[in-house]
Design an enzyme around this catalytic site. Structure first.
Site, PDB file in Angstrom:
ATOM      1  CD  GLU A   1      11.491   6.393  16.427  1.00  0.00           C
ATOM      2  OE1 GLU A   1      10.443   6.242  15.758  1.00  0.00           O
ATOM      3  OE2 GLU A   1      12.643   5.738  16.369  1.00  0.00           O
TER       4      GLU A   1
ATOM      5  CG  HIS B   1      15.633   7.076  18.508  1.00  0.00           C
ATOM      6  ND1 HIS B   1      14.553   6.458  18.333  1.00  0.00           N
ATOM      7  CD2 HIS B   1      16.000   6.702  19.911  1.00  0.00           C
ATOM      8  CE1 HIS B   1      14.211   5.782  19.335  1.00  0.00           C
ATOM      9  NE2 HIS B   1      15.013   6.181  20.241  1.00  0.00           N
TER      10      HIS B   1
ATOM     11  CD  GLU C   1      14.886   2.974  17.500  1.00  0.00           C
ATOM     12  OE1 GLU C   1      15.025   3.451  16.322  1.00  0.00           O
ATOM     13  OE2 GLU C   1      13.917   2.692  18.047  1.00  0.00           O
TER      14      GLU C   1
ATOM     15  CD1 TRP D   1      16.009  -0.891  13.876  1.00  0.00           C
ATOM     16  CD2 TRP D   1      15.191  -0.864  15.905  1.00  0.00           C
ATOM     17  NE1 TRP D   1      14.639  -1.538  13.734  1.00  0.00           N
ATOM     18  CE2 TRP D   1      14.106  -1.157  15.158  1.00  0.00           C
ATOM     19  CE3 TRP D   1      14.902  -0.683  17.215  1.00  0.00           C
ATOM     20  CZ2 TRP D   1      13.072  -1.899  15.527  1.00  0.00           C
ATOM     21  CZ3 TRP D   1      13.797  -0.820  17.858  1.00  0.00           C
ATOM     22  CH2 TRP D   1      12.536  -1.362  17.028  1.00  0.00           C
TER      23      TRP D   1
END
Length: 461
Positions: free
Chosen positions: A156, A224, A253, A282
């Site tokens: 990220e 994500h 994720e 995750w």
């Protein structure tokens, strides 16, 4: 003799030069590659990630987690590392041990530097360029592991600061270029900005130029999915645009809940399975800071699955149901599994599976049957059940095989057979469907001579 010596030397030098020139591309071909938007392992077979993240850098003593993650059916593990900028640095020897544990447990190792998280908004975060410096510093542990390791440059790498996030394309291209110049031939994974969720579509709209900047054309994009992706429309639109562009994408994720909203994990998993997209949930265990609900197991104990762990490992389109080992570990892709639905043989499902239009105005359902993999004497099929214009609380699908096929294993449904007639009923977690919603179940079967797809019939119960 003197006139021939220069010719011989010239030929020898030309041969040496050719070998040196060919070495990088030959080396690159020894690992993962990207072809037509798909990730291929070193044997040239498609590899679809089905795994989870493990916070190794914060829990370095939990080395048994690799075997435990594998025991629940995963084919990949995303490993959290630190460059030393924010947490204790993972040394080259430690990373080499992580890779060894992955290989021992037949897991593809996705390694990521976590220190980049939220750069531009999180004051302690480092840049992608600094992350590349870390990778170069531990290159000795990574060289020669291209068949087993994917390099996720930085987690990220930008926060929600619009000014810094706008630099994601340039920073990412520069990071890829620097890694390649340093001799890295691994498949590179790049996370989206905006805490990985790309809600301003910076990665999506610049993905082609970033991919083209890689001289190896061996970069895969990672989105994500948390609160930004709380509807099916948002998920299918985002992932679908990458598929349409033939650009590789993975859900790097996601969770079943989050402080910023409630992600639609059912659609994430079903769309990923239908379209041959990898996903990495995750996370295994050890979460804190108010997101402890994202632990898949309690206290790193594989026998204590949480509700999230049950969903991602054992639920519809989950890891047990859909994961397949990378063939670099010795799998024969044409050989069906024996007695273990955790790793069914699959081929890439169609991007747009066959469906029927549900009738309007009544509590009904429809079913679509797809053969997703076939080998000599055996096959795998998926049946997708879709509710009509009203919600349903249960369903049963029936069909008749025309060529003597039989069912040997099934998941996400209770199957019974009487001769050529088969009935599949929902299980506890997938019987209730909202209007227009769908679920899927699968099975392994045998055939001989012909394997004609039957026409399924769906009825509510």
């Amino acid at each position: 003799m003197r006139t021939r010596l220069p010719i011989a030397l010239t030929a020898l030098l030309a041969l040496v030069t050719a070998v040196l020139v060919m070495t990088p591309s030959a080396h690159a071909a020894a690992g993962f590659t990207i072809s037509n938007g798909r990730l291929l392992d070193a044997n040239g077979n498609q590899f679809i990630m089905r795994g989870v993240s493990h916070a190794h850098t914060w829990y370095p003593s939990q080395t048994g987690s690799f075997a435990n993650i594998k025991s629940l059916g995963a084919n990949a593990v995303r490993v959290v590392l630190s460059s030393g900028a924010r947490w204790t640095q993972n040394s080259a020897s430690d990373v080499a041990n992580v890779i060894s544990l992955c290989k021992q447990n037949r897991l593809i190792c996705v390694l990521e530097v976590h220190d980049t998280t939220g750069y531009g908004e999180e004051g302690a975060a480092i840049t992608l360029d600094q992350a590349v410096s870390y990778w170069i510093s531990i290159q000795s542990a990574l060289a020669g592991q291209e068949r087993y390791v994917i390099l996720n440059i930085g987690n990220e790498p930008f926060g929600n600061n619009a000014t810094t996030s706008a630099t994601w394309p340039t920073a990412t291209r520069n990071a890829i270029t620097r890694l390649r110049s340093a001799g890295f031939d691994h498949t590179i994974m790049v996370d989206a900005p905006m805490w990985g969720q790309d809600w301003q579509f910076i990665m999506r709209d610049n993905a082609q130029s970033v991919f083209n900047s890689d001289p190896d054309r061996n970069t895969i994009f990672s989105i994500h999915m948390y609160g930004v992706f709380d509807t099916a429309a948002e998920i299918t639109d985002y992932l679908g645009r990458f598929r349409t562009a033939n650009l590789p994408i993975v859900v790097g994720e996601f969770g079943h809940n989050h402080s910023d909203g409630n992600p639609d994990e059912d659609t994430i998993m079903s769309y990923a399975q239908t379209n041959g997209i990898g996903y990495l949930g995750w996370s295994w265990s050890g979460n804190g800071g108010g997101v402890e609900y994202l632990d898949m197991v309690t206290n790193f104990n594989a026998s204590q699955l949480t509700s999230w762990g049950q969903r991602i490992f054992n639920g519809a389109n989950g890891i047990r149901q859909t994961a397949r080992e990378a063939t670099v570990f010795g799998n024969n892709p044409t050989t069906p599994p024996t007695g273990n639905p955790a790793t069914p043989p699959v081929t890439t499902p169609p991007v747009t599976p066959p469906t029927t239009t549900p009738p309007a105005g009544d509590r009904s359902c429809t079913a679509a049957y797809t053969i997703t993999g076939q080998w000599q004497g055996g096959f795998q099929a998926e049946v997708r059940v879709t509710a009509g214009s009203s919600a349903i609380s249960g369903w049963a699908v029936t069909w008749t095989f025309a060529n003597g096929q039989t069912v040997s294993q099934s998941w996400s449904a209770t199957l019974s057979s009487s001769g050529a007639n088969v009935t599949a009923r929902n299980v506890s977690y997938n019987g209730s469907l909202g209007a227009g919603a769908s679920t899927a179940f699968g099975f392994l079967g045998s055939w001989n001579g012909t394997n004609t797809a039957p026409t399924p019939r769906c009825a509510t119960t």
